[in-house]
Scaffold this motif. Structure first.
Motif, PDB file in Angstrom:
ATOM      1  N   ASP A 174      55.850  24.465  38.290  1.00  0.00           N
ATOM      2  CA  ASP A 174      55.059  25.647  37.923  1.00  0.00           C
ATOM      3  C   ASP A 174      55.901  26.650  37.144  1.00  0.00           C
ATOM      4  O   ASP A 174      55.453  27.209  36.134  1.00  0.00           O
ATOM      5  CB  ASP A 174      54.518  26.334  39.180  1.00  0.00           C
ATOM      6  CG  ASP A 174      53.407  25.545  39.849  1.00  0.00           C
ATOM      7  OD1 ASP A 174      52.927  24.561  39.254  1.00  0.00           O
ATOM      8  OD2 ASP A 174      53.027  25.921  40.972  1.00  0.00           O
ATOM      9  N   GLN A 175      57.125  26.891  37.608  1.00  0.00           N
ATOM     10  CA  GLN A 175      57.964  27.899  36.966  1.00  0.00           C
ATOM     11  C   GLN A 175      58.443  27.449  35.586  1.00  0.00           C
ATOM     12  O   GLN A 175      58.515  28.253  34.656  1.00  0.00           O
ATOM     13  CB  GLN A 175      59.147  28.241  37.880  1.00  0.00           C
ATOM     14  CG  GLN A 175      58.712  28.941  39.155  1.00  0.00           C
ATOM     15  CD  GLN A 175      59.869  29.475  39.974  1.00  0.00           C
ATOM     16  OE1 GLN A 175      60.889  29.891  39.438  1.00  0.00           O
ATOM     17  NE2 GLN A 175      59.716  29.478  41.286  1.00  0.00           N
ATOM     18  N   ALA A 190      63.420  31.086  34.840  1.00  0.00           N
ATOM     19  CA  ALA A 190      63.122  31.669  33.531  1.00  0.00           C
ATOM     20  C   ALA A 190      64.388  32.152  32.827  1.00  0.00           C
ATOM     21  O   ALA A 190      64.561  31.954  31.620  1.00  0.00           O
ATOM     22  CB  ALA A 190      62.131  32.819  33.684  1.00  0.00           C
ATOM     23  N   ASP A 216      54.753  32.755  47.241  1.00  0.00           N
ATOM     24  CA  ASP A 216      54.411  31.620  46.378  1.00  0.00           C
ATOM     25  C   ASP A 216      53.239  30.859  46.988  1.00  0.00           C
ATOM     26  O   ASP A 216      53.318  30.385  48.126  1.00  0.00           O
ATOM     27  CB  ASP A 216      55.628  30.703  46.233  1.00  0.00           C
ATOM     28  CG  ASP A 216      55.421  29.607  45.196  1.00  0.00           C
ATOM     29  OD1 ASP A 216      54.266  29.287  44.860  1.00  0.00           O
ATOM     30  OD2 ASP A 216      56.436  29.040  44.728  1.00  0.00           O
ATOM     31  N   THR A 241      67.331  32.952  38.038  1.00  0.00           N
ATOM     32  CA  THR A 241      65.974  32.419  38.094  1.00  0.00           C
ATOM     33  C   THR A 241      65.778  31.311  37.063  1.00  0.00           C
ATOM     34  O   THR A 241      66.544  31.186  36.099  1.00  0.00           O
ATOM     35  CB  THR A 241      64.946  33.520  37.825  1.00  0.00           C
ATOM     36  OG1 THR A 241      65.095  33.969  36.463  1.00  0.00           O
ATOM     37  CG2 THR A 241      65.121  34.690  38.779  1.00  0.00           C
ATOM     38  N   TYR A 253      57.177  29.272  31.986  1.00  0.00           N
ATOM     39  CA  TYR A 253      58.081  29.756  30.959  1.00  0.00           C
ATOM     40  C   TYR A 253      57.685  29.232  29.582  1.00  0.00           C
ATOM     41  O   TYR A 253      57.600  29.996  28.610  1.00  0.00           O
ATOM     42  CB  TYR A 253      59.529  29.349  31.276  1.00  0.00           C
ATOM     43  CG  TYR A 253      60.491  29.802  30.202  1.00  0.00           C
ATOM     44  CD1 TYR A 253      60.986  31.100  30.188  1.00  0.00           C
ATOM     45  CD2 TYR A 253      60.868  28.951  29.168  1.00  0.00           C
ATOM     46  CE1 TYR A 253      61.828  31.540  29.190  1.00  0.00           C
ATOM     47  CE2 TYR A 253      61.719  29.375  28.163  1.00  0.00           C
ATOM     48  CZ  TYR A 253      62.198  30.669  28.174  1.00  0.00           C
ATOM     49  OH  TYR A 253      63.028  31.102  27.165  1.00  0.00           O
ATOM     50  N   SER A 309      56.552  23.715  42.922  1.00  0.00           N
ATOM     51  CA  SER A 309      56.861  25.092  42.551  1.00  0.00           C
ATOM     52  C   SER A 309      57.837  25.150  41.376  1.00  0.00           C
ATOM     53  O   SER A 309      57.706  26.002  40.487  1.00  0.00           O
ATOM     54  CB  SER A 309      57.445  25.838  43.750  1.00  0.00           C
ATOM     55  OG  SER A 309      57.652  27.195  43.432  1.00  0.00           O
ATOM     56  N   ARG A 342      59.709  36.978  47.861  1.00  0.00           N
ATOM     57  CA  ARG A 342      59.452  36.089  46.723  1.00  0.00           C
ATOM     58  C   ARG A 342      59.050  34.692  47.198  1.00  0.00           C
ATOM     59  O   ARG A 342      58.091  34.108  46.703  1.00  0.00           O
ATOM     60  CB  ARG A 342      60.697  36.004  45.834  1.00  0.00           C
ATOM     61  CG  ARG A 342      61.045  37.285  45.111  1.00  0.00           C
ATOM     62  CD  ARG A 342      62.157  37.090  44.093  1.00  0.00           C
ATOM     63  NE  ARG A 342      63.441  36.815  44.724  1.00  0.00           N
ATOM     64  CZ  ARG A 342      64.334  37.758  45.037  1.00  0.00           C
ATOM     65  NH1 ARG A 342      64.072  39.035  44.790  1.00  0.00           N
ATOM     66  NH2 ARG A 342      65.488  37.430  45.594  1.00  0.00           N
ATOM     67  N   CYS A 396      64.718  28.906  42.625  1.00  0.00           N
ATOM     68  CA  CYS A 396      63.301  29.268  42.562  1.00  0.00           C
ATOM     69  C   CYS A 396      63.038  30.713  42.989  1.00  0.00           C
ATOM     70  O   CYS A 396      62.170  31.375  42.434  1.00  0.00           O
ATOM     71  CB  CYS A 396      62.476  28.331  43.445  1.00  0.00           C
ATOM     72  SG  CYS A 396      61.967  26.825  42.616  1.00  0.00           S
ATOM     73  N   TYR A 397      63.800  31.185  43.992  1.00  0.00           N
ATOM     74  CA  TYR A 397      63.471  32.488  44.574  1.00  0.00           C
ATOM     75  C   TYR A 397      64.651  33.451  44.624  1.00  0.00           C
ATOM     76  O   TYR A 397      64.622  34.428  45.375  1.00  0.00           O
ATOM     77  CB  TYR A 397      62.875  32.295  45.977  1.00  0.00           C
ATOM     78  CG  TYR A 397      61.745  31.303  45.981  1.00  0.00           C
ATOM     79  CD1 TYR A 397      60.522  31.590  45.377  1.00  0.00           C
ATOM     80  CD2 TYR A 397      61.912  30.043  46.549  1.00  0.00           C
ATOM     81  CE1 TYR A 397      59.495  30.659  45.344  1.00  0.00           C
ATOM     82  CE2 TYR A 397      60.882  29.108  46.527  1.00  0.00           C
ATOM     83  CZ  TYR A 397      59.682  29.425  45.915  1.00  0.00           C
ATOM     84  OH  TYR A 397      58.658  28.494  45.888  1.00  0.00           O
TER      85      TYR A 397
END
Length: 312
Positions: free
Chosen positions: A138-139, A105, A31, A103, A143, A135, A27, A98-99
């Motif tokens: 981005d996540q 999300a 990225d 998570t 979402y 990063s 994971r 992040c990984y």
């Protein structure tokens, strides 16, 4: 209005085993913020060359730092979250990785279910880099691109100039200087590829600003800034921490104080790479005293920094 705070760190394998480390690295290294290469070039390398071999070696290193309670990074992130929740009893405080689990999300969905309408996201990286804070952004953005509603969102992109953070680092160093004499202070930051900086990533400038602001409070003590954790064949930010610590004894600096201001919790890169590998490099090169100053970990002082960021 219901307020919430989300702390986000990098992540950690669930266990110090080869399968768990492989899942985590797959994971992390997939990225595009972390490895900025065309996917058609990078993914075959990742799955064909790196993931079949590296997880086994990394798992052995993780086992050296693992505690009875689990991953140090996870434990300290949980403690920071619990302490911040106690300081902000009227807000919903959570953490995400992040990984790894939980998570970003998953936790944002939970915040939504709890009807949080004003959310502050604090990536647990003092200095901004596209490889870390970018990063997280981005996540979070991914979402909410799919969500029916968004809260009032506050995103802390860095806190390297937060006065309480700088003061806390300076106080750590001052306490150590009262206990022993040192020839050199080494500020070791996680490195990034040089081309990222050349393309505008402000990370090295923010690292330098951190070092200079801390030393302005510490006073006239010799110091050097370096970068660790190089991965792959490309050129990374220099000088490399390992090389610096091998060279210092030959230059007459045989008593060093090492601090890692880019980390707010101990992890593989601090406990194994700095406090074990680099300590040994220094000793083998003729060094006599190597003191490693741990990150804030569960310090209430750092929780106050987080509370100040959240309340702002």
């Amino acid at each position: 209005m219901k307020k919430g705070v989300l702390l986000v760190n990098l992540g950690t394998p669930e266990t110090p085993t080869t399968p768990a480390v492989r899942a985590y690295l797959s994971r992390f290294l997939a990225d595009s913020r972390v490895i900025d290469l065309p996917r058609a070039v990078w993914l075959p390398i990742l799955h064909g060359m790196i993931l079949p071999t590296r997880p086994h070696r990394s798992a052995a290193l993780y086992r050296k730092i693992w505690t009875k309670q689990g991953s140090p990074l996870l434990l300290y992130t949980q403690k920071q979250t619990q302490q911040l929740q106690a300081l902000l009893p009227d807000q919903v405080v959570r953490y995400a990785m992040c990984y790894s689990a939980p998570t970003v999300a998953t936790v944002l969905k939970e915040m939504q279910a709890l009807k949080v309408t004003d959310l502050t996201v604090i990536p647990l990286y003092p200095q901004y880099s596209s490889t870390t804070v970018g990063s997280v952004f981005d996540q979070v953005a991914a979402y909410y691109m799919q969500a029916a509603a968004q809260p009032q969102l506050h995103f802390v992109s860095s806190f390297y100039q937060e006065p309480r953070y700088i003061q806390a680092l300076a106080n750590q160093i001052k306490r150590a200087l009262r206990q022993a004499n040192y020839d050199q202070i080494v500020f070791s930051y996680h490195g990034i590829p040089q081309k990222y900086a050349d393309n505008g990533d402000p990370y090295p400038q923010q690292c330098t600003a951190t070092t200079q602001q801390v030393m302005a409070l510490v006073g006239e003590v010799p110091y050097i800034q370096s970068y660790q954790s190089k991965f792959g064949p490309s050129q990374w930010l220099r000088p490399a921490t390992a090389q610096v610590l091998q060279n210092l004894p030959q230059q007459g600096a045989k008593r060093v104080l090492v601090i890692t201001p880019g980390f707010v919790a101990d992890c593989l890169e601090t406990l194994q790479e700095i406090d074990h590998e680099n300590r040994e490099y220094f000793r083998q090169s003729g060094g006599r005293l190597f003191t490693y100053l741990h990150p804030f970990n569960g310090s209430a002082t750092f929780t106050q920094v987080l509370a100040a960021l959240a309340q702002r």
